[in-house]
Scaffold this motif. Structure first.
Motif, PDB file in Angstrom:
ATOM      1  N   VAL A 109       0.813  -1.223   0.000  1.00 15.57           N
ATOM      2  CA  VAL A 109       0.000   0.000   0.000  1.00 15.57           C
ATOM      3  C   VAL A 109       0.850   1.278   0.000  1.00 15.57           C
ATOM      4  O   VAL A 109       0.401   2.324  -0.456  1.00 15.57           O
ATOM      5  CB  VAL A 109      -1.004   0.010   1.170  1.00 15.57           C
ATOM      6  CG1 VAL A 109      -2.055  -1.081   0.965  1.00 15.57           C
ATOM      7  CG2 VAL A 109      -0.316  -0.140   2.511  1.00 15.57           C
ATOM      8  N   PHE A 110       2.087   1.178   0.483  1.00 13.70           N
ATOM      9  CA  PHE A 110       2.969   2.363   0.476  1.00 13.70           C
ATOM     10  C   PHE A 110       3.363   2.684  -0.967  1.00 13.70           C
ATOM     11  O   PHE A 110       3.280   3.827  -1.424  1.00 13.70           O
ATOM     12  CB  PHE A 110       4.210   2.112   1.346  1.00 13.70           C
ATOM     13  CG  PHE A 110       3.850   1.730   2.753  1.00 13.70           C
ATOM     14  CD1 PHE A 110       3.478   2.714   3.664  1.00 13.70           C
ATOM     15  CD2 PHE A 110       3.838   0.408   3.163  1.00 13.70           C
ATOM     16  CE1 PHE A 110       3.117   2.378   4.961  1.00 13.70           C
ATOM     17  CE2 PHE A 110       3.481   0.061   4.455  1.00 13.70           C
ATOM     18  CZ  PHE A 110       3.113   1.041   5.353  1.00 13.70           C
ATOM     19  N   ALA A 111       3.772   1.623  -1.693  1.00 15.53           N
ATOM     20  CA  ALA A 111       4.130   1.809  -3.102  1.00 15.53           C
ATOM     21  C   ALA A 111       2.902   2.203  -3.923  1.00 15.53           C
ATOM     22  O   ALA A 111       2.994   2.997  -4.866  1.00 15.53           O
ATOM     23  CB  ALA A 111       4.749   0.525  -3.648  1.00 15.53           C
ATOM     24  N   LEU A 112       1.764   1.652  -3.539  1.00 18.70           N
ATOM     25  CA  LEU A 112       0.515   1.954  -4.254  1.00 18.70           C
ATOM     26  C   LEU A 112       0.203   3.450  -4.194  1.00 18.70           C
ATOM     27  O   LEU A 112      -0.097   4.077  -5.222  1.00 18.70           O
ATOM     28  CB  LEU A 112      -0.625   1.156  -3.614  1.00 18.70           C
ATOM     29  CG  LEU A 112      -2.013   1.319  -4.215  1.00 18.70           C
ATOM     30  CD1 LEU A 112      -2.078   0.651  -5.579  1.00 18.70           C
ATOM     31  CD2 LEU A 112      -3.077   0.723  -3.298  1.00 18.70           C
ATOM     32  N   VAL A 113       0.288   4.010  -2.996  1.00 20.71           N
ATOM     33  CA  VAL A 113      -0.011   5.441  -2.834  1.00 20.71           C
ATOM     34  C   VAL A 113       0.996   6.273  -3.627  1.00 20.71           C
ATOM     35  O   VAL A 113       0.622   7.235  -4.320  1.00 20.71           O
ATOM     36  CB  VAL A 113      -0.012   5.829  -1.335  1.00 20.71           C
ATOM     37  CG1 VAL A 113      -0.117   7.338  -1.170  1.00 20.71           C
ATOM     38  CG2 VAL A 113      -1.157   5.127  -0.606  1.00 20.71           C
ATOM     39  N   GLU A 114       2.254   5.881  -3.576  1.00 21.35           N
ATOM     40  CA  GLU A 114       3.282   6.650  -4.309  1.00 21.35           C
ATOM     41  C   GLU A 114       3.033   6.581  -5.824  1.00 21.35           C
ATOM     42  O   GLU A 114       3.063   7.599  -6.525  1.00 21.35           O
ATOM     43  CB  GLU A 114       4.671   6.094  -3.968  1.00 21.35           C
ATOM     44  CG  GLU A 114       5.788   7.010  -4.400  1.00 21.35           C
ATOM     45  CD  GLU A 114       7.165   6.391  -4.163  1.00 21.35           C
ATOM     46  OE1 GLU A 114       7.286   5.554  -3.244  1.00 21.35           O
ATOM     47  OE2 GLU A 114       8.089   6.744  -4.921  1.00 21.35           O
ATOM     48  N   ALA A 115       2.765   5.371  -6.310  1.00 18.90           N
ATOM     49  CA  ALA A 115       2.510   5.216  -7.753  1.00 18.90           C
ATOM     50  C   ALA A 115       1.248   5.985  -8.159  1.00 18.90           C
ATOM     51  O   ALA A 115       1.206   6.611  -9.229  1.00 18.90           O
ATOM     52  CB  ALA A 115       2.376   3.741  -8.109  1.00 18.90           C
ATOM     53  N   ALA A 116       0.231   5.955  -7.297  1.00 15.45           N
ATOM     54  CA  ALA A 116      -1.019   6.679  -7.600  1.00 15.45           C
ATOM     55  C   ALA A 116      -0.743   8.173  -7.725  1.00 15.45           C
ATOM     56  O   ALA A 116      -1.270   8.846  -8.625  1.00 15.45           O
ATOM     57  CB  ALA A 116      -2.056   6.416  -6.512  1.00 15.45           C
ATOM     58  N   ARG A 117       0.117   8.676  -6.825  1.00 18.82           N
ATOM     59  CA  ARG A 117       0.436  10.109  -6.856  1.00 18.82           C
ATOM     60  C   ARG A 117       1.144  10.470  -8.172  1.00 18.82           C
ATOM     61  O   ARG A 117       0.801  11.453  -8.828  1.00 18.82           O
ATOM     62  CB  ARG A 117       1.318  10.453  -5.648  1.00 18.82           C
ATOM     63  CG  ARG A 117       1.401  11.917  -5.369  1.00 18.82           C
ATOM     64  CD  ARG A 117       2.029  12.225  -4.018  1.00 18.82           C
ATOM     65  NE  ARG A 117       1.167  11.925  -2.893  1.00 18.82           N
ATOM     66  CZ  ARG A 117       1.487  11.149  -1.860  1.00 18.82           C
ATOM     67  NH1 ARG A 117       2.662  10.565  -1.822  1.00 18.82           N
ATOM     68  NH2 ARG A 117       0.640  10.949  -0.876  1.00 18.82           N
ATOM     69  N   ILE A 118       2.098   9.638  -8.564  1.00 21.93           N
ATOM     70  CA  ILE A 118       2.842   9.906  -9.807  1.00 21.93           C
ATOM     71  C   ILE A 118       1.899   9.855 -11.017  1.00 21.93           C
ATOM     72  O   ILE A 118       1.906  10.734 -11.879  1.00 21.93           O
ATOM     73  CB  ILE A 118       3.988   8.876  -9.986  1.00 21.93           C
ATOM     74  CG1 ILE A 118       5.032   9.062  -8.872  1.00 21.93           C
ATOM     75  CG2 ILE A 118       4.629   8.981 -11.368  1.00 21.93           C
ATOM     76  CD1 ILE A 118       6.064   7.946  -8.789  1.00 21.93           C
ATOM     77  N   LEU A 119       1.073   8.822 -11.053  1.00 22.94           N
ATOM     78  CA  LEU A 119       0.224   8.633 -12.234  1.00 22.94           C
ATOM     79  C   LEU A 119      -0.869   9.701 -12.339  1.00 22.94           C
ATOM     80  O   LEU A 119      -1.151  10.190 -13.439  1.00 22.94           O
ATOM     81  CB  LEU A 119      -0.390   7.222 -12.219  1.00 22.94           C
ATOM     82  CG  LEU A 119       0.624   6.100 -12.492  1.00 22.94           C
ATOM     83  CD1 LEU A 119       0.014   4.731 -12.210  1.00 22.94           C
ATOM     84  CD2 LEU A 119       1.119   6.156 -13.942  1.00 22.94           C
TER      85      LEU A 119
END
Ligand SMILES: CC(=O)[C@@H](O)[C@H](O)COP(=O)(O)O
Length: 271
Positions: free
Chosen positions: A114-124
């Motif tokens: 979920v940490f990587a998920l939030v980061e990737a969501a922010r970038i995308l």
């Protein structure tokens, strides 16, 4: 009708396209399900083509020809970089800024990182993508995903491919209550049409599933059953179902009925 980002849809079923016995069965399953959205894994199809990229391409062309809106997914990605790169490739292939964001963090349960998920969501989202994040039912993570720009949340109900159905209905209920204004799609772990009905009765907006259909003995018939079950669950939710009670409550009003029935019989001497 419900709206996901800029699109209004009538079907509340999102169907996965992986692991069907044949393309013809997939096509039939899509048709009978009435699904409004198909999700497609770029990585899985390209990997399955084993170097022959045209085979992956042929699959993508077949999906496009079905005429159903496509939601490319980042299934199989384990890092922010992989997920972002896959999303960008998918945007090229399917000409859409929609992406189902999966960043797997745990090998056995396929639980998202979920940490990587939030980061990737922010970038995308910063790059213009409309992100559909596959997440757990953790409320704080849900809030972080909304802060990152997601306008839809997709909590699991059980691990991907497990077919367990909703293992924590109380958590799903709390999720629905906490995000009352956000479109919520239950994604992953559904095994039977009754599971899909159950989560729709909790007020979820839609269901995304794959394995329960592609792994069924008759995928096309199962796809149809899911389409019907999801519609039934939605209708039931809108009909305001009763809450379970601790006590019996007679469903037939018996008091008074016996007096009307018995009195004429007694007067005429009939037993
Ligand atoms: C197809 C897809 O996106 C899956 O990763 C998804 O999460 C569905 O899970 P089930 O196969 O358990 O329905």
């Amino acid at each position: 009708m419900f709206t996901l980002y800029d699109t209004t849809l009538s079907s509340r079923l999102l169907l996965g396209t992986a692991r069907y016995p044949s393309p013809a069965i997939l096509e039939e399953a899509v048709r009978r399900s009435g699904a409004g959205i198909l999700t497609v894994s770029l990585r899985r199809e390209l990997a399955g083509a084993k170097g022959d990229k045209s085979r992956g391409g042929a699959f993508f062309e077949m999906i496009k020809a079905l005429g159903v809106r496509v939601l490319p997914n980042t299934a199989g990605c384990h890092s922010v970089q992989e997920a972002v790169l896959t999303a960008k490739m998918a945007r090229e292939v399917f000409a859409t800024d929609w992406v189902k964001l999966e960043v797997i963090g745990h090998h056995d349960t396929l639980q998202p990182d979920v940490f990587a998920l939030v980061e990737a969501a922010r970038i995308l989202t910063a790059e213009g993508f409309k992100v559909f994040p596959y997440t757990t039912e953790d409320l704080v993570v849900g809030e972080k995903l909304l802060e990152a720009g997601c306008k839809v949340l997709m909590p699991w109900c059980a691990p991907i491919g497990s077919a367990m159905g909703p293992v924590n209905p109380a958590a799903l209920k709390a999720y629905r209550a906490a995000f009352s204004d956000v479109p919520l799609i239950v994604d992953a772990g559904i095994g039977r049409p009754s599971h899909a009905t159950a989560v729709m009765e909790l007020g979820f907006d839609a269901v995304l599933l794959n394995t329960a259909v592609s792994g069924a003995g008759d995928p096309a018939a199962m796809a149809q059953a899911f389409g019907q079950a999801i519609a039934a669950g939605r209708t039931a939710y809108l009909a305001d179902p009763l809450e379970p009670r601790d006590m019996a409550v007679p469903s037939t009003p018996v008091i008074g009925k016996a007096v009307f029935d018995m009195a004429p019989a007694a007067a005429s001497g009939r037993a």
